[in-house]
Design a protein around this motif. Structure first.
Motif, PDB file in Angstrom:
ATOM      1  N   SER A 191       0.885  -1.104   0.066  1.00 62.84           N
ATOM      2  CA  SER A 191      -0.032   0.090  -0.105  1.00 62.84           C
ATOM      3  C   SER A 191       0.852   1.282   0.023  1.00 62.84           C
ATOM      4  O   SER A 191       1.825   1.369   0.720  1.00 62.84           O
ATOM      5  N   ALA A 192       0.621   2.187  -0.827  1.00 62.17           N
ATOM      6  CA  ALA A 192       1.161   3.506  -0.987  1.00 62.17           C
ATOM      7  C   ALA A 192       1.018   4.211   0.404  1.00 62.17           C
ATOM      8  O   ALA A 192       1.766   4.999   0.607  1.00 62.17           O
ATOM      9  N   TYR A 193      -0.175   4.149   0.620  1.00 61.02           N
ATOM     10  CA  TYR A 193      -0.659   4.596   1.996  1.00 61.02           C
ATOM     11  C   TYR A 193      -0.012   4.260   3.235  1.00 61.02           C
ATOM     12  O   TYR A 193       0.459   5.267   4.237  1.00 61.02           O
ATOM     13  N   ALA A 194       0.337   2.824   3.186  1.00 60.45           N
ATOM     14  CA  ALA A 194       1.134   2.657   4.372  1.00 60.45           C
ATOM     15  C   ALA A 194       2.547   3.079   4.330  1.00 60.45           C
ATOM     16  O   ALA A 194       2.989   3.474   5.287  1.00 60.45           O
ATOM     17  N   TYR A 195       2.964   3.267   3.046  1.00 62.61           N
ATOM     18  CA  TYR A 195       4.288   3.606   2.913  1.00 62.61           C
ATOM     19  C   TYR A 195       4.467   5.131   3.214  1.00 62.61           C
ATOM     20  O   TYR A 195       5.619   5.419   3.952  1.00 62.61           O
ATOM     21  N   GLN A 196       3.679   5.774   2.999  1.00 64.51           N
ATOM     22  CA  GLN A 196       3.507   7.273   3.023  1.00 64.51           C
ATOM     23  C   GLN A 196       2.953   7.600   4.538  1.00 64.51           C
ATOM     24  O   GLN A 196       2.987   8.667   4.917  1.00 64.51           O
ATOM     25  N   GLY A 197       2.523   6.549   5.177  1.00 62.39           N
ATOM     26  CA  GLY A 197       2.039   6.849   6.709  1.00 62.39           C
ATOM     27  C   GLY A 197       0.843   7.754   6.538  1.00 62.39           C
ATOM     28  O   GLY A 197       0.428   8.421   7.713  1.00 62.39           O
ATOM     29  N   THR A 198      -0.189   7.383   5.611  1.00 63.35           N
ATOM     30  CA  THR A 198      -1.233   8.116   5.570  1.00 63.35           C
ATOM     31  C   THR A 198      -2.509   7.148   5.505  1.00 63.35           C
ATOM     32  O   THR A 198      -2.538   5.841   5.025  1.00 63.35           O
ATOM     33  N   ALA A 199      -3.626   7.572   6.318  1.00 61.14           N
ATOM     34  CA  ALA A 199      -4.811   6.682   6.038  1.00 61.14           C
ATOM     35  C   ALA A 199      -5.669   6.889   4.919  1.00 61.14           C
ATOM     36  O   ALA A 199      -5.924   7.890   4.382  1.00 61.14           O
TER      37      ALA A 199
END
Length: 207
Positions: free
Chosen positions: A153-161
């Motif tokens: 997940s790009a969100y997990a990589y960016q630390g975003t929900a």
């Protein structure tokens, strides 16, 4: 005279049989066209079997085969009733935003899977949570980048929900669609996160 009547009856039977076969063929064609989430354009190219920019419908089995073959690609994962997907124009919005970036992605609705497939997804989701933290595309919904035999997940990589599954339900009850400016900008942002992710990781997609 009786022979003449038998001939007419025979012709009538043949005509009825032919009409029945035509009707069956038409019904089969109509049933084959149903069952999809959205009126979004079918971007698959039957002549080359190469997906085109935008969203391309696929199956969970095809996604797993591509993953196991170490292919690299985007897949939109969500869990929502087909009625909600159509009402909110979810796939039309993603299709439009992906085409603007000349990107290609597949999509799978977990809500349409059978019990065995849902158990398989639950196992993958648990394995994903054990490997990483943050956004889980199986639980939350959203785009994932499949590469190296794994879902990422790009969100997990960016630390975003990002909770796409919840947003689909909210948008359906509020008569919003993902083509509206506020939700569409979120879709565009998600796609940009995924572009940034593959660029940072230097991933070469295998389309």
């Amino acid at each position: 005279m009786s022979k003449g009547y038998m001939g007419d009856d025979g012709n009538l039977v043949r005509k009825r049989t032919l009409l029945t076969l035509v009707l069956i063929a038409v019904l089969l064609m109509l049933s084959a066209c149903g069952g999809t989430d959205s009126a979004a354009e079918d971007n698959s190219d039957e002549s080359t079997e190469k997906p085109k920019p935008g969203l391309n419908e696929t199956t969970l089995n095809d996604v797993m085969t591509k993953k196991d073959n170490d292919e690299a690609f985007y897949v939109l994962i969500y869990d929502a009733k087909q009625e909600y997907v159509k009402n909110t124009k979810l796939l039309e919005a993603y299709d439009k935003a992906l085409k603007e970036k000349d990107m290609t992605a597949f999509y799978v609705n977990l809500n349409t899977l059978d019990d065995d497939q849902k158990q398989e997804v639950d196992a993958m989701s648990e394995a994903y949570n054990n490997r990483t933290s943050g956004h889980n595309p199986f639980e939350d919904g959203g785009m994932a980048v499949v590469h190296g035999g794994q879902f990422n997940s790009a969100y997990a990589y960016q630390g975003t929900a990002w909770t796409l599954n919840t947003i689909i339900g909210d948008a359906n009850t509020e008569s919003n669609t993902f083509l509206d400016d506020d939700l569409y900008s979120d879709v565009e942002k998600e796609i940009q996160y995924n572009i940034d992710y593959i660029n940072d990781q230097e991933i070469e997609l295998t389309y």
